[in-house]
Write a protein that holds these residues in place. Structure first.
Motif, PDB file in Angstrom:
ATOM      1  N   UNK A 175       0.394  16.641  -0.831  1.00  0.00           N
ATOM      2  CA  UNK A 175       0.095  17.966  -0.293  1.00  0.00           C
ATOM      3  C   UNK A 175      -0.245  18.977  -1.385  1.00  0.00           C
ATOM      4  N   UNK A 176       0.198  18.714  -2.626  1.00  0.00           N
ATOM      5  CA  UNK A 176      -0.013  19.672  -3.718  1.00  0.00           C
ATOM      6  C   UNK A 176      -1.104  19.262  -4.695  1.00  0.00           C
ATOM      7  N   UNK A 177      -1.660  18.064  -4.548  1.00  0.00           N
ATOM      8  CA  UNK A 177      -2.703  17.629  -5.476  1.00  0.00           C
ATOM      9  C   UNK A 177      -3.920  18.536  -5.379  1.00  0.00           C
ATOM     10  N   UNK A 178      -4.485  18.867  -6.521  1.00  0.00           N
ATOM     11  CA  UNK A 178      -5.696  19.685  -6.574  1.00  0.00           C
ATOM     12  C   UNK A 178      -6.890  18.791  -6.896  1.00  0.00           C
ATOM     13  N   UNK A 179      -8.107  19.262  -6.683  1.00  0.00           N
ATOM     14  CA  UNK A 179      -9.298  18.441  -6.942  1.00  0.00           C
ATOM     15  C   UNK A 179      -9.310  17.871  -8.358  1.00  0.00           C
ATOM     16  N   UNK A 180      -9.777  16.656  -8.456  1.00  0.00           N
ATOM     17  CA  UNK A 180      -9.787  15.956  -9.729  1.00  0.00           C
ATOM     18  C   UNK A 180      -9.034  14.648  -9.596  1.00  0.00           C
ATOM     19  N   UNK A 181      -8.850  13.961 -10.695  1.00  0.00           N
ATOM     20  CA  UNK A 181      -8.209  12.645 -10.674  1.00  0.00           C
ATOM     21  C   UNK A 181      -6.789  12.724 -11.235  1.00  0.00           C
ATOM     22  N   UNK A 182      -5.838  12.147 -10.527  1.00  0.00           N
ATOM     23  CA  UNK A 182      -4.439  12.085 -10.960  1.00  0.00           C
ATOM     24  C   UNK A 182      -3.924  10.676 -10.741  1.00  0.00           C
ATOM     25  N   UNK A 183      -3.098  10.206 -11.654  1.00  0.00           N
ATOM     26  CA  UNK A 183      -2.509   8.877 -11.537  1.00  0.00           C
ATOM     27  C   UNK A 183      -1.067   8.999 -11.074  1.00  0.00           C
ATOM     28  N   UNK A 184      -0.732   8.285 -10.007  1.00  0.00           N
ATOM     29  CA  UNK A 184       0.619   8.278  -9.457  1.00  0.00           C
ATOM     30  C   UNK A 184       1.277   6.961  -9.855  1.00  0.00           C
ATOM     31  N   UNK A 185       2.437   7.049 -10.484  1.00  0.00           N
ATOM     32  CA  UNK A 185       3.126   5.852 -10.977  1.00  0.00           C
ATOM     33  C   UNK A 185       4.507   5.754 -10.322  1.00  0.00           C
ATOM     34  N   UNK A 186       4.765   4.636  -9.681  1.00  0.00           N
ATOM     35  CA  UNK A 186       6.075   4.418  -9.065  1.00  0.00           C
ATOM     36  C   UNK A 186       6.965   3.701 -10.067  1.00  0.00           C
ATOM     37  N   UNK A 187       7.943   4.421 -10.566  1.00  0.00           N
ATOM     38  CA  UNK A 187       8.898   3.892 -11.547  1.00  0.00           C
ATOM     39  C   UNK A 187      10.159   3.387 -10.863  1.00  0.00           C
ATOM     40  N   UNK A 188      10.424   3.872  -9.673  1.00  0.00           N
ATOM     41  CA  UNK A 188      11.612   3.459  -8.937  1.00  0.00           C
ATOM     42  C   UNK A 188      11.537   1.968  -8.608  1.00  0.00           C
ATOM     43  N   UNK A 189      12.713   1.354  -8.469  1.00  0.00           N
ATOM     44  CA  UNK A 189      12.768  -0.043  -8.058  1.00  0.00           C
ATOM     45  C   UNK A 189      12.562  -0.109  -6.551  1.00  0.00           C
ATOM     46  N   UNK A 190      11.473  -0.741  -6.139  1.00  0.00           N
ATOM     47  CA  UNK A 190      11.101  -0.738  -4.720  1.00  0.00           C
ATOM     48  C   UNK A 190      10.723  -2.141  -4.257  1.00  0.00           C
ATOM     49  N   UNK A 191      10.921  -2.453  -2.972  1.00  0.00           N
ATOM     50  CA  UNK A 191      10.561  -3.771  -2.446  1.00  0.00           C
ATOM     51  C   UNK A 191       9.052  -3.994  -2.464  1.00  0.00           C
ATOM     52  N   UNK A 192       8.667  -5.250  -2.375  1.00  0.00           N
ATOM     53  CA  UNK A 192       7.255  -5.623  -2.346  1.00  0.00           C
ATOM     54  C   UNK A 192       6.576  -4.951  -1.156  1.00  0.00           C
ATOM     55  N   UNK A 193       5.420  -4.363  -1.413  1.00  0.00           N
ATOM     56  CA  UNK A 193       4.654  -3.691  -0.372  1.00  0.00           C
ATOM     57  C   UNK A 193       4.787  -2.181  -0.387  1.00  0.00           C
ATOM     58  N   UNK A 194       5.694  -1.651  -1.210  1.00  0.00           N
ATOM     59  CA  UNK A 194       5.934  -0.205  -1.210  1.00  0.00           C
ATOM     60  C   UNK A 194       4.738   0.569  -1.762  1.00  0.00           C
ATOM     61  N   UNK A 195       4.122   0.093  -2.842  1.00  0.00           N
ATOM     62  CA  UNK A 195       2.975   0.808  -3.420  1.00  0.00           C
ATOM     63  C   UNK A 195       1.857   0.961  -2.397  1.00  0.00           C
ATOM     64  N   UNK A 196       1.618  -0.078  -1.649  1.00  0.00           N
ATOM     65  CA  UNK A 196       0.580  -0.015  -0.614  1.00  0.00           C
ATOM     66  C   UNK A 196       0.928   1.033   0.436  1.00  0.00           C
ATOM     67  N   UNK A 197       2.199   1.079   0.828  1.00  0.00           N
ATOM     68  CA  UNK A 197       2.629   2.072   1.820  1.00  0.00           C
ATOM     69  C   UNK A 197       2.488   3.487   1.284  1.00  0.00           C
ATOM     70  N   UNK A 198       2.835   3.677   0.011  1.00  0.00           N
ATOM     71  CA  UNK A 198       2.737   5.003  -0.600  1.00  0.00           C
ATOM     72  C   UNK A 198       1.280   5.449  -0.665  1.00  0.00           C
ATOM     73  N   UNK A 199       0.393   4.548  -1.024  1.00  0.00           N
ATOM     74  CA  UNK A 199      -1.017   4.926  -1.107  1.00  0.00           C
ATOM     75  C   UNK A 199      -1.562   5.324   0.255  1.00  0.00           C
ATOM     76  N   UNK A 200      -1.237   4.558   1.299  1.00  0.00           N
ATOM     77  CA  UNK A 200      -1.711   4.890   2.636  1.00  0.00           C
ATOM     78  C   UNK A 200      -1.137   6.217   3.110  1.00  0.00           C
ATOM     79  N   UNK A 201       0.141   6.452   2.829  1.00  0.00           N
ATOM     80  CA  UNK A 201       0.786   7.709   3.218  1.00  0.00           C
ATOM     81  C   UNK A 201       0.105   8.888   2.533  1.00  0.00           C
ATOM     82  N   UNK A 202      -0.184   8.751   1.230  1.00  0.00           N
ATOM     83  CA  UNK A 202      -0.784   9.850   0.486  1.00  0.00           C
ATOM     84  C   UNK A 202      -2.227  10.104   0.915  1.00  0.00           C
ATOM     85  N   UNK A 203      -2.943   9.057   1.220  1.00  0.00           N
ATOM     86  CA  UNK A 203      -4.323   9.241   1.696  1.00  0.00           C
ATOM     87  C   UNK A 203      -4.355  10.071   2.976  1.00  0.00           C
TER      88      UNK A 203
END
Length: 503
Positions: A175-203
């Motif tokens: 909700x706060x991202x501004x125009x341009x390119x930003x890299x989101x890095x998940x450092x937390x320990x998460x189950x398989x499939x979480x990165x995909x869920x996060x990307x879809x949620x953010x889109x």
């Protein structure tokens, strides 16, 4: 030290239209009328230029041009942000806990970790490290890389990893991202499939088509008690989901870790799923080695064999290695127990049975009970080799077979391992609870744990005879049994003659 350059010095990007626009938004009238737009526009220009040259260049003093933010000032977020501030232009450490952030600004660190305090002070005073509990939009707008390093505790009732904090931060960022390119890095320990869920949620949450971002996985492998050293000199750095060689995400991660990775083989690029699985597999294997050693320790005691000699011998085999082959009261802490539970539950969702890891979980609980039972039997005089293995029934079970009522116990070391102040799921806490529930008088001492932290972990034992001491000898005075449950170096150098005379 100088981080590597992809180009000789600075890149000058000249564009008449861009220069004209840049000058126009610096005009006082524009700033008054469009204050927020001005800030956003500057950030947009900055990130756009960087993405166009596909690199972030290091300055000659070894500090890169990267701005980084960490969401979560817990163990991983704090250690990582402090260490990265040595080499980044600016690092924001963000947390909604205002008291914690206020303490950090006063250079009061909420955890004990060797080397962390001096490094935090240096980077905070140099203004490369910033602590924020609000105005997160400032950090998001200014950052090239945003790390999500919030907790993923076990979900009550089923053992699954609770991802609510991860998803909450991902929504906030989107909700706060501004125009341009930003890299989101998940450092937390998460189950398989979480990165995909996060990307879809953010889109689904981003507000502008001009916002561009990638989501990558970058699990941490920090060991409490040596976390700063682990970060500065990693065994490996795993990055999942960066795409092909030369992609913006890969370039940024290569430059971010260039000061720490001396061997190209140490920086491993994988898929999302592989990176997520690597973290769980590593922790599961460590827990397996601990449980293996503890089970052999029980057997060795029954047959009059020295477990330390046995483990030293097999550890000389390079296929096995010597790490995590020391017997103890069981594994604990904030990672191994919860991560193995989460891994087993995640596998069950795919109809995959992990019976070996299930036995590790059960075996660790049995180990803690056996240690508690062994210590208790020392006080009532009934301890024999054959007693090891008979369950102790106390606070965690229904009946009792051992009489320790009124006996005095001194427990040295409460943390789950040395060189940390972490009491989470510590076997020592379990042992003390068992003894208290059986009517024993217990004195405890740990070199780094604060009294309020101990009290918090014994909230359900108010009124029980628990004495929190400030040194070893006070804790051991008049004790019937003294047990060292954490391998603090301090306990290797005790005055044994003095102890003999006071117990």
């Amino acid at each position: 030290m100088i981080a590597f350059h992809l180009l000789p010095h600075k890149v000058f990007y000249k564009s008449p239209k861009l220069e004209k626009f840049t000058q126009s938004i610096k005009h006082p009238f524009y700033t008054r009328q469009h204050g927020r737009k001005y800030s956003n526009s500057v950030g947009y220009i900055r990130r756009t230029l960087k993405s166009q040259v596909l690199c972030l260049l290091a300055k000659e003093d070894g500090v890169s041009d990267l701005c980084v933010s960490f969401f979560g000032a817990g163990y991983v977020g704090l250690v990582s942000s402090v260490c990265l501030a040595d080499y980044c232009k600016k690092v924001y450490c963000l947390d909604t806990d205002k008291e914690k952030i206020a303490s950090l600004r006063e250079l009061q660190i909420p955890i004990y970790e060797p080397l962390l305090e001096d490094k935090l002070r240096k980077n905070y005073e140099s203004k490369r490290l910033v602590f924020l509990s609000e105005t997160f939009d400032l950090a998001i707008r200014d950052s090239d890389i945003l790390f999500i390093a919030v907790g993923t505790p076990s979900r009550r009732g089923d053992g699954h990893a609770d991802l609510s904090y991860v998803f909450s931060v991902a929504e906030l960022i989107a909700e706060m991202l501004t125009p341009g390119y930003t890299l989101i890095v998940i450092k937390s320990t998460v189950p398989v499939g979480t990165c995909n869920k996060v990307q879809e949620l953010m889109k689904a949450k981003v507000k502008s088509s001009k916002v561009q971002f990638d989501v990558v996985s970058n699990p941490e492998f920090l060991r409490q008690g040596s976390a700063v050293e682990n970060f500065l000199h990693p065994d490996r750095v795993v990055v999942g989901g960066c795409g092909s060689v030369g992609s913006p995400a890969r370039k940024r991660m290569e430059i971010l870790y260039s000061p720490f990775v001396k061997d190209k083989g140490t920086l491993l690029f994988t898929s999302w799923e592989e990176a997520e699985m690597i973290k769980y597999a590593a922790n599961a294997f460590l827990a397996l080695k601990i449980q293996f050693t503890n089970e052999f320790a029980d057997f060795c005691q029954l047959v009059n064999a020295n477990i330390s000699v046995v483990m030293k011998a097999i550890g000389l085999d390079e296929r096995i290695g010597s790490h995590y082959l020391q017997p103890g009261p069981g594994f604990g802490g904030s990672c191994l127990p919860k991560d193995i539970r989460a891994l087993v539950r995640s596998a069950q969702e795919y109809s995959c049975s992990m019976r070996l890891l299930e036995s590790v979980i059960d075996g660790n609980e049995v180990r803690k009970r056996r240690i508690a039972q062994w210590i208790a039997t020392l006080a009532d005089g009934s301890c024999t080799k054959e007693d090891v293995g008979i369950p102790l029934h106390g606070h965690h079970t229904n009946s009792t077979t051992i009489n320790v009522y009124g006996k005095r116990f001194a427990i040295l070391g409460l943390t789950f391992k040395a060189n940390t102040d972490d009491l989470r799921e510590s076997p020592a806490i379990y042992v003390v609870q068992e003894l208290l529930s059986l009517g024993a008088l217990v004195s405890v001492y740990d070199p780094q744990v604060k009294e309020e932290s101990v009290i918090r972990h014994f909230e359900n034992f108010r009124g029980f005879p628990l004495n929190i001491c400030e040194d070893t000898y006070t804790a051991c005075k008049d004790a019937d049994v003294t047990a060292i449950l954490t391998e603090w170096e301090e306990f290797r150098n005790l005055d044994w003659s003095r102890l003999y005379n006071i117990v």
